[in-house]
Design a protein around this motif. Structure first.
Motif, PDB file in Angstrom:
ATOM      1  N   CYS A   1      13.067  52.031 -10.874  1.00 46.58           N
ATOM      2  CA  CYS A   1      14.082  51.045 -11.246  1.00 46.58           C
ATOM      3  C   CYS A   1      14.773  50.513  -9.996  1.00 46.58           C
ATOM      4  O   CYS A   1      15.249  51.291  -9.161  1.00 46.58           O
ATOM      5  N   PHE A   2      14.814  49.186  -9.847  1.00 48.26           N
ATOM      6  CA  PHE A   2      15.434  48.573  -8.678  1.00 48.26           C
ATOM      7  C   PHE A   2      16.946  48.823  -8.647  1.00 48.26           C
ATOM      8  O   PHE A   2      17.548  48.993  -7.591  1.00 48.26           O
TER       9      PHE A   2
ATOM     10  N   GLU B   1       0.472  33.339   2.532  1.00 51.49           N
ATOM     11  CA  GLU B   1       0.666  32.440   3.678  1.00 51.49           C
ATOM     12  C   GLU B   1       1.737  32.967   4.639  1.00 51.49           C
ATOM     13  O   GLU B   1       1.548  32.985   5.843  1.00 51.49           O
ATOM     14  N   ARG B   2       2.852  33.424   4.067  1.00 48.87           N
ATOM     15  CA  ARG B   2       3.966  33.895   4.906  1.00 48.87           C
ATOM     16  C   ARG B   2       3.911  35.396   5.156  1.00 48.87           C
ATOM     17  O   ARG B   2       4.710  35.931   5.928  1.00 48.87           O
ATOM     18  N   GLN B   3       2.966  36.088   4.492  1.00 45.45           N
ATOM     19  CA  GLN B   3       2.789  37.531   4.656  1.00 45.45           C
ATOM     20  C   GLN B   3       4.092  38.296   4.374  1.00 45.45           C
ATOM     21  O   GLN B   3       4.550  39.113   5.182  1.00 45.45           O
ATOM     22  N   LEU B   4       4.682  38.015   3.215  1.00 36.31           N
ATOM     23  CA  LEU B   4       5.897  38.726   2.812  1.00 36.31           C
ATOM     24  C   LEU B   4       5.931  38.941   1.306  1.00 36.31           C
ATOM     25  O   LEU B   4       5.226  38.266   0.555  1.00 36.31           O
ATOM     26  N   LEU B   5       6.768  39.876   0.886  1.00 41.88           N
ATOM     27  CA  LEU B   5       6.897  40.221  -0.523  1.00 41.88           C
ATOM     28  C   LEU B   5       8.132  39.538  -1.104  1.00 41.88           C
ATOM     29  O   LEU B   5       9.179  39.477  -0.448  1.00 41.88           O
ATOM     30  N   GLN B   6       8.004  39.024  -2.324  1.00 41.56           N
ATOM     31  CA  GLN B   6       9.123  38.359  -2.987  1.00 41.56           C
ATOM     32  C   GLN B   6       9.490  39.122  -4.258  1.00 41.56           C
ATOM     33  O   GLN B   6       8.622  39.552  -5.008  1.00 41.56           O
ATOM     34  N   ARG B   7      10.803  39.272  -4.468  1.00 42.08           N
ATOM     35  CA  ARG B   7      11.317  39.885  -5.693  1.00 42.08           C
ATOM     36  C   ARG B   7      12.125  38.851  -6.451  1.00 42.08           C
ATOM     37  O   ARG B   7      13.131  38.358  -5.947  1.00 42.08           O
ATOM     38  N   ASP B   8      11.610  38.473  -7.624  1.00 43.48           N
ATOM     39  CA  ASP B   8      12.241  37.423  -8.436  1.00 43.48           C
ATOM     40  C   ASP B   8      12.421  36.122  -7.642  1.00 43.48           C
ATOM     41  O   ASP B   8      13.465  35.466  -7.705  1.00 43.48           O
ATOM     42  N   GLY B   9      11.409  35.776  -6.830  1.00 41.22           N
ATOM     43  CA  GLY B   9      11.428  34.524  -6.079  1.00 41.22           C
ATOM     44  C   GLY B   9      12.147  34.577  -4.747  1.00 41.22           C
ATOM     45  O   GLY B   9      12.122  33.613  -3.985  1.00 41.22           O
ATOM     46  N   ARG B  10      12.808  35.695  -4.432  1.00 45.68           N
ATOM     47  CA  ARG B  10      13.523  35.835  -3.157  1.00 45.68           C
ATOM     48  C   ARG B  10      12.796  36.812  -2.245  1.00 45.68           C
ATOM     49  O   ARG B  10      12.097  37.714  -2.709  1.00 45.68           O
TER      50      ARG B  10
END
Length: 332
Positions: free
Chosen positions: A99-100, A150-159
């Protein structure tokens, strides 16, 4: 003189993630120099440091010759944690299990462990089928995670979800699941220290006793060192957040390209003029280490040709071309 030695049979082999502490303990030198040579001689703390293995003569670490020394690992301390490109799907699956908001386990209990563990390589895929949608402790709905290639990053709910935040999130996992599934802790999938392979893995192009060129993996590692140093300077000088963010993405791209350049976006191909190889390309495929070097052996007095059945041959016979039959002889 013969000695009686106790010979034991191997029961099995256990694989685990190479932790940062173990990498540093195994390493013989911290690599932080952006150059490899100075006036033809290897630079200390560089990618050609003599401690990692001899270019000629004896090894300064183990004292063995170039032919007998297998080489020694070094390490690069990263200014910020970065993702291991091959473990992104595993990281996302583990994030879904925690859980976050409160760090409580999202796994339904009681859990049939045997059904989840068979087959072993589908553990996380099976585990995500036994998750609750809302946390049983805080009652909040869970976030959605997406990898931006492309940006090599993880997004959580679009952020953007930074590696530091991901590492903190994963560290909340209850130890009982680690012991139950007999796996390494998922927080170790985030790299804080990068192992540097010895010279035997990335041999230089030699001309006599002088180095004329470098291996592709060495160029990849040089790029990582430069990007790592750049990010550290940006953070020290308190530069604007968007500049630090760009430097962070460049470091992630450099590390991902070193591990597996096929999983990087088109941005990496635009950044470099020539496409350097990666660790994954060295190992996989027909010309990789396994199929190309370990399995593809050539023997004396053997040939590879087409064998065929024929109207004039018996059921127990095969036809061999005359050119092969003439050349393929066995000495008696």
């Amino acid at each position: 003189m013969m000695t009686n030695t106790c010979i034991q049979s191997i029961q099995g082999i256990e694989f685990s993630i190479w932790k940062s502490e173990d990498i540093v303990a195994t390493s013989v030198v911290e690599v932080n120099e952006k150059r490899t040579l100075n006036k033809g001689k290897p630079i200390e703390n560089g990618l050609r440091d003599p401690k990692m293995g001899p270019m000629h003569g004896l090894c300064v670490t183990c004292g063995k010759s170039k032919q007998k020394c297998q080489g020694h690992f070094g390490h690069i301390v990263l200014s910020e944690p970065v993702y291991h490109i091959s473990w992104i799907s595993n990281i996302i699956n583990w994030l879904k299990c925690i859980c976050f908001h409160c760090g409580n386990s999202m796994i339904k209990e009681p859990l049939d462990v045997d059904s989840v563990l068979v087959p072993r390589n589908k553990l996380l895929t099976n585990l995500t089928k036994h998750l609750v949608t809302k946390c049983t402790k805080c009652g909040k709905k869970q976030s959605k995670y997406l990898w931006n290639k492309e940006r090599q990053l993880l997004q959580r709910d679009g952020r953007v979800y930074t590696t530091t935040e991901v590492r903190e999130h994963l560290s909340k996992l209850d130890e009982k699941w680690i012991n139950l599934f007999k796996v390494s802790h998922p927080k170790d999938m985030i790299l804080t220290v990068l192992p540097v392979p010895p010279h035997t893995v990335r041999p230089p192009i030699m001309s006599g006793k002088s180095i004329r060129g470098e291996d592709d993996l060495t160029y990849r590692l040089l790029q990582i060192i430069r990007m790592n140093d750049k990010l550290l300077k940006m953070k020290t000088k308190n530069r604007p957040l968007h500049i630090i963010s760009d430097a962070r993405e460049s470091l992630q791209l450099a590390v991902s390209g070193y591990i597996n350049d096929n999983k990087c976006g088109t941005r990496s191909s635009r950044m470099s003029k020539r496409r350097y190889t990666s660790l994954t390309r060295r190992l996989l495929g027909k010309e990789g280490r396994a199929r190309g070097n370990l399995m593809g052996k050539r023997c004396d007095f053997t040939a590879r040709t087409v064998i065929t059945g024929d109207d004039n041959l018996g059921m127990h016979e095969v036809g061999v071309p005359i050119s092969v039959a003439d050349k393929l002889t066995v000495p008696v």
